[in-house]
Design an enzyme around this catalytic site. Structure first.
Site, short mmCIF file in Angstrom:
data_model
loop_
_atom_site.label_atom_id
_atom_site.label_comp_id
_atom_site.label_asym_id
_atom_site.label_seq_id
_atom_site.Cartn_x
_atom_site.Cartn_y
_atom_site.Cartn_z
N ILE A 125 0.86 -1.18 0.00
CA ILE A 125 0.00 0.00 0.00
C ILE A 125 0.90 1.22 0.00
CG2 ILE A 125 -1.69 1.35 1.30
CD1 ILE A 125 -2.82 -1.17 2.45
N GLU A 126 0.74 2.06 -0.99
CA GLU A 126 1.41 3.37 -1.02
C GLU A 126 0.39 4.37 -0.50
OE1 GLU A 126 4.47 3.85 -1.63
OE2 GLU A 126 5.16 2.15 -2.83
N CYS A 127 0.50 4.73 0.77
CA CYS A 127 -0.56 5.52 1.39
C CYS A 127 -0.27 7.02 1.29
CB CYS A 127 -0.79 5.09 2.83
SG CYS A 127 0.55 5.45 3.98
#
Lengths: 360, 106
Positions: free
Chosen positions: A322-324
């Protein structure tokens, strides 16, 4: 306030003290280059061998400050909600008390919130954009950028990118120890932090899913990152040395093999995470394979999923990144919203993983 | 206080992925965590990170006409402010102080 390195560790202790029944602390065997130990917090009421498990990683990249805070927050939320028999709400993304019970009582979640504490401490005090760990510079190499290894290029998956990819594939990895961002390290899994993640996977064959939380994007990524996916030619895979001269090129008809059922699972679970994150406040993370503009080598997500191909006795681990959020270090008021998005996404993964993964 | 030169986050958009890759290949820019580009009506774009000298070089690069560079944020200046939002001691040193997550308990 963002957590500093000491607070991450004491938060783990406090959560275990407050909720000793459904938690356990484990300490990976390898100290960091600066002598720090790291810990995992297991959350779940069942014994380790009884139920499947999810491994959640944070803080691999030092400058990405939100992921460790997100994992501590989610662990605290789950334990408090389970203890008080309530549900959880993140914006418009809501989970019932029964769903919280389902997660805590049907899974073990291994929270590894800060894989790279040396790097985090350096980024929070000295260098805004520090990404790597703090491996000392090799002899004869001077300059601050000669310190450190990019841990997310150090895993034993096509690690030797100069030998394993087409020369024009522009792999987003470097063999230059003074590369400030993507130095792969002197050998595969050379770094203690990398070996601690490997240890977590080796020690817990019940782990069937892994999410490595990074920033920034936003995006939800699934395998593979080494080449474009294909599901028609099983022999076109990372173990095939005949592809070493051509691997990684886009649109060349040669891609990394992923069984069709696995790709369906990867995408479907990613979409569940995306829907839950999006419901928090309307941000569309988007779902895509990790191969973006360039291939990558030595990443945690490809390594974790590759293990069962390399060793048929190993558990298949569906792996995600996940690239938040949309920046590394937003104001904490914004980080709180991102933490809610990550929390909702990870709960959606846990709730949907058994059904979606069934048979894959 | 960091003695490093300031770093700027820039949004870089090209007409297509090939043009963007040509620019990235020439400038060897810091692409952030992963080089994930997004399509918009304006083209294909992603955030890149440059020191001022790197940004000057990037704007003078052979492939620079292929892209549109918009400076978004002084990352280092932002970091100086964010450091004030990092815990200074240990909020949980007292074992009786238990972390609370950000979810609503409902």
């Amino acid at each position: 306030m963002y957590l500093n390195v000491a607070e991450i560790e004491s938060a783990i202790d406090s959560l275990h003290d407050a909720y000793p029944g459904p938690t356990e602390i484990t300490t990976p065997p390898h100290r960091t280059h600066e002598g720090r130990t790291t810990r995992l917090l297991r959350v779940g009421t069942r014994q380790v061998n009884e139920v499947p498990a999810i491994l959640l990683l944070g803080g691999i990249h030092a400058r990405e400050w939100m992921p460790p805070d997100a994992l501590i927050s989610l662990a605290a939320d789950l334990l408090e909600a389970h203890d008080s028999a309530t549900g959880l709400g993140y914006g418009s993304s809501t989970f019932t008390a029964a769903q919280v019970t389902q997660v805590v009582e049907n899974f073990n979640l291994f929270f590894f919130p800060c894989v790279n504490p040396d790097g985090r401490a350096f980024s929070q005090t000295t260098s805004a954009m520090w990404r790597k760990n703090r491996r000392p510079a090799p002899a004869g190499s001077n300059g601050p950028s000669c310190v450190g290894v990019d841990l997310n290029r150090n895993f034993d998956f096509l690690w030797n990118h100069t030998a394993k990819f087409a020369t024009d594939a522009d792999v987003h990895t470097s063999d230059n120890p003074c590369d400030p961002h993507v130095y792969r390290g002197p050998a595969a899994a050379s770094e203690p932090e990398t070996r601690n993640v490997v240890w977590a996977l080796d020690s817990n064959p019940q782990i069937r899913w892994m999410v490595d939380v990074h920033s920034a994007g936003p995006a939800i990524l699934h395998n593979w990152g080494s080449d474009q996916n294909q599901s028609t030619t099983p022999t076109d895979n990372f173990r095939n040395p005949n592809l070493d001269d051509v691997r990684g090129r886009p649109d060349d008809g040669i891609g990394e093999f992923i069984p069709e059922a696995d790709l369906k699972t990867a995408v479907e679970l990613s979409e569940h995470m995306n829907d839950a994150a999006g419901a928090v406040r309307g941000v569309d993370y988007g779902v895509e394979a990790a191969y973006g503009l360039y291939p990558t080598s030595g990443t945690s997500d490809d390594y974790a999923y590759s293990r069962h191909f390399t060793n048929p006795a190993a558990t298949k681990v569906f792996s995600y990144t996940i690239e938040c959020g949309d920046r590394f270090q937003p104001a904490f008021s914004e980080a709180e919203q991102v933490i809610r998005e990550v929390s909702a996404a990870l709960l959606a993964l846990a709730l949907n993983a058994p059904n979606v993964t069934n048979g894959a | 206080m960091s003695e490093e030169p300031d770093v700027f986050r820039c949004h870089v958009v090209a007409e297509n992925a090939e043009a963007l890759k040509e620019f990235l290949h020439e400038t060897q820019a810091d692409v952030g965590c992963r080089a994930i580009a997004r399509g918009t009506r304006a083209g294909v774009g992603l955030d890149l990170y440059f020191r001022q000298d790197q940004l000057d070089q990037a704007r003078a690069a052979r492939s620079a006409p292929l892209v549109n560079i918009t400076e978004v944020e002084n990352v280092t200046e932002n970091w100086r402010n964010r450091k004030e939002e990092v815990g200074g001691g240990d909020r949980f040193a007292d074992r009786d102080v238990v972390p609370h997550g950000l979810g609503r308990k409902e």
